[in-house]
Design a protein around this motif. Structure first.
Motif, short mmCIF file in Angstrom:
data_model
loop_
_atom_site.label_atom_id
_atom_site.label_comp_id
_atom_site.label_asym_id
_atom_site.label_seq_id
_atom_site.Cartn_x
_atom_site.Cartn_y
_atom_site.Cartn_z
N ALA A 147 -1.08 -2.02 -3.49
CA ALA A 147 -0.87 -1.73 -2.06
C ALA A 147 -1.41 -0.33 -1.72
CB ALA A 147 0.61 -1.85 -1.72
N ILE A 148 -1.24 0.61 -2.65
CA ILE A 148 -1.80 1.96 -2.43
C ILE A 148 -3.32 1.86 -2.35
CG2 ILE A 148 -2.15 4.26 -3.46
CD1 ILE A 148 0.69 3.98 -4.68
N ASP A 192 -5.11 -0.56 -1.45
CA ASP A 192 -5.53 -1.23 -0.21
C ASP A 192 -5.67 -0.24 0.95
OD1 ASP A 192 -5.86 -3.71 -1.27
OD2 ASP A 192 -3.82 -4.38 -0.82
N ASP A 193 -5.01 0.91 0.84
CA ASP A 193 -5.17 1.91 1.90
C ASP A 193 -6.54 2.59 1.86
OD1 ASP A 193 -2.69 1.41 2.83
OD2 ASP A 193 -1.71 3.13 1.86
N TYR A 194 -7.26 2.42 0.75
CA TYR A 194 -8.54 3.13 0.60
C TYR A 194 -9.76 2.21 0.68
CZ TYR A 194 -5.59 6.95 -0.97
OH TYR A 194 -4.64 7.94 -1.02
N ARG A 232 -10.95 -4.98 -2.19
CA ARG A 232 -10.33 -4.55 -3.45
C ARG A 232 -10.17 -5.79 -4.31
NH1 ARG A 232 -5.76 -6.42 -5.17
NH2 ARG A 232 -4.46 -5.79 -3.43
N ASP A 242 -7.18 11.67 -4.60
CA ASP A 242 -6.10 11.28 -3.70
C ASP A 242 -5.36 10.06 -4.26
OD1 ASP A 242 -5.31 12.45 -1.29
OD2 ASP A 242 -5.80 10.59 -0.21
N ARG A 244 -1.46 9.99 -5.38
CA ARG A 244 -0.50 9.09 -4.71
C ARG A 244 0.16 8.14 -5.69
NH1 ARG A 244 -1.94 5.70 0.41
NH2 ARG A 244 0.14 4.88 -0.03
N GLU A 248 4.13 8.16 -6.07
CA GLU A 248 4.89 7.03 -5.56
C GLU A 248 5.39 6.07 -6.64
OE1 GLU A 248 2.88 5.19 -2.21
OE2 GLU A 248 2.26 7.17 -1.49
#
Ligand SMILES: [Mg+2]
Length: 388
Positions: free
Chosen positions: A96-97, A99-101, A105, A133, A137, A141
């Motif tokens: 999920a992290i 997927d923010d980038y 994916r 980054d 993260r 997290e």
């Protein structure tokens, strides 16, 4: 690091958690701090190492090694059984992290994924900032360490993350691919297993640079299509796409190696039913239905036999999957099963999957068991030649 990639260059990232299973165990069990940790099967039985932390690896322990051998190499190691539910939970968090980038994916296993950044254009965020980054993260997290490799294709990104370990980030800048690749042993390349490596060595090729200098026709003669594929990799070429994996999986399967070989049909049937139930649960979690069921048997002599049957309609009903798998066992395997020809491993797979939201399944879904008795019978109706 201050050079922006040239316009139009692909920028692929490979993100890979370090010693994932062992790292999760260390996270959850502070008493493991500073100790060699091996996650896998029981060394007193037929266990296999899933993951070892770096302290254990220093003793020569590695994944897929028999746990008994691992214990001989590293007698002080703490052996733990895996906790897959927990690993899956953390893996989902890490994905999920990511997927923010990334727009695309592709998860390739529980602990690694590729992502593709938009082509490098001036003004675009630099890959190194994004990689650092992501690392920060994931650590903040989840408490886990992830290594990141960046390159212009999947092969280079993966090799870069391998070289970055532990806890690293390696970026292969455009134009530096040859310098990076050519010092590596050929065994690093995807598709080069022990057999291919030995064959290459007999041709005098141990480094990627030597592979790159070899005549491509000579490689094709030896390895067929794989020969030209390896030659292209050695020249830094790999056009495989990063494919989004948000769709349903292609197949689901569960298997188990038994502590003692199974010579008794009834016992085998019980195990097959239990495996089918697990597959049904997996299908429910993934929200998919399947149309084909496969039974795999590894015999005492390591020979493998598989048989498959089509179901009349996509389903994940545990009873239906169990009956179909047991029917395969009764029909195709029971005549071969004797005390001298016993079963070492059983596996049940569900394939031809479609998502439960797929419009095509609506009229075909089987929600209830079709049979009053759950014993496979001669007039078993879940066969392609006898559709309901
Ligand atoms: Mg990993």
């Amino acid at each position: 690091m201050n050079v922006l990639p040239e316009q139009g260059f692909r920028r692929v990232m490979h993100c890979d958690l370090d010693c994932f299973f062992a790292a999760v165990e260390e996270l959850d069990n502070p008493y493991l701090a500073g100790k060699p940790v091996i996650v896998g099967g029981d060394p007193d039985r037929r266990g296999v190492v899933s993951t070892a932390n770096y302290r254990a690896r220093r003793h020569g322990v590695h994944s897929a090694m028999s746990a008994a051998v691992a214990r001989r190499l590293c007698p002080n190691a703490v052996f733990l059984r895996p906790h897959f539910e927990r690993y899956r939970m953390l893996s989902d968090q890490v994905m999920a992290i990511l997927d923010d980038y990334f727009v695309t994916r592709e998860q390739v296993s529980v602990d690694e994924a590729y992502g593709e950044l938009p082509p490098g254009v001036p003004g675009c965020r630099h890959a190194v900032d994004i990689a650092l980054d992501i690392k920060a993260r994931v650590l903040r997290e989840t408490g886990l360490i992830i290594s990141v490799g960046v390159g212009r294709n999947k092969c280079i990104a993966k090799l870069a993350s391998d070289r970055a370990k532990p806890d690293g980030c390696l970026i292969v800048m455009p134009g530096r691919e040859d310098a990076f690749l050519h010092t590596l042993p050929v065994g690093c390349l995807p598709g080069v297993g022990p057999h291919t490596r030995a064959k290459l060595e007999r041709m005098g090729i141990t480094l990627v640079s030597e592979l790159a200098r070899t005549n491509v026709e000579a490689l094709q003669m030896q390895f067929g299509k794989t020969g030209s594929w390896l030659w292209r990799l050695a020249h830094g070429e790999d056009d495989r796409c990063v494919v989004s994996d948000h769709g349903p999986p292609k197949s689901l399967s569960r298997e188990c190696t038994y502590e003692r070989d199974i010579a008794d049909l009834e016992r085998a049937q019980d195990h097959v039913r239990a495996l089918a139930e697990k597959v049904a649960r997996d299908a429910e979690k993934k929200r998919v239905l399947g149309r084909s069921i496969t039974l795999k048997v590894k015999w005492h002599n390591f020979e493998i036999t598989t048989r498959q049957t089509m179901l009349p309609a996509p389903t994940r009903a545990p009873d239906v999957l169990g009956i179909a798998a047991r029917h395969l066992l009764a029909t195709h395997f029971s005549p071969l099963l004797t005390a001298d020809h016993a079963i070492r491993l059983l596996g049940v797979g569900l394939s031809n999957l479609l998502s439960e939201s797929h419009p095509g399944h609506a009229q075909g879904i089987i929600q209830l068991p079709l049979f009053s008795s759950d014993e496979p019978s001669a007039d078993f109706t879940l066969l392609p030649d006898n559709p309901i």
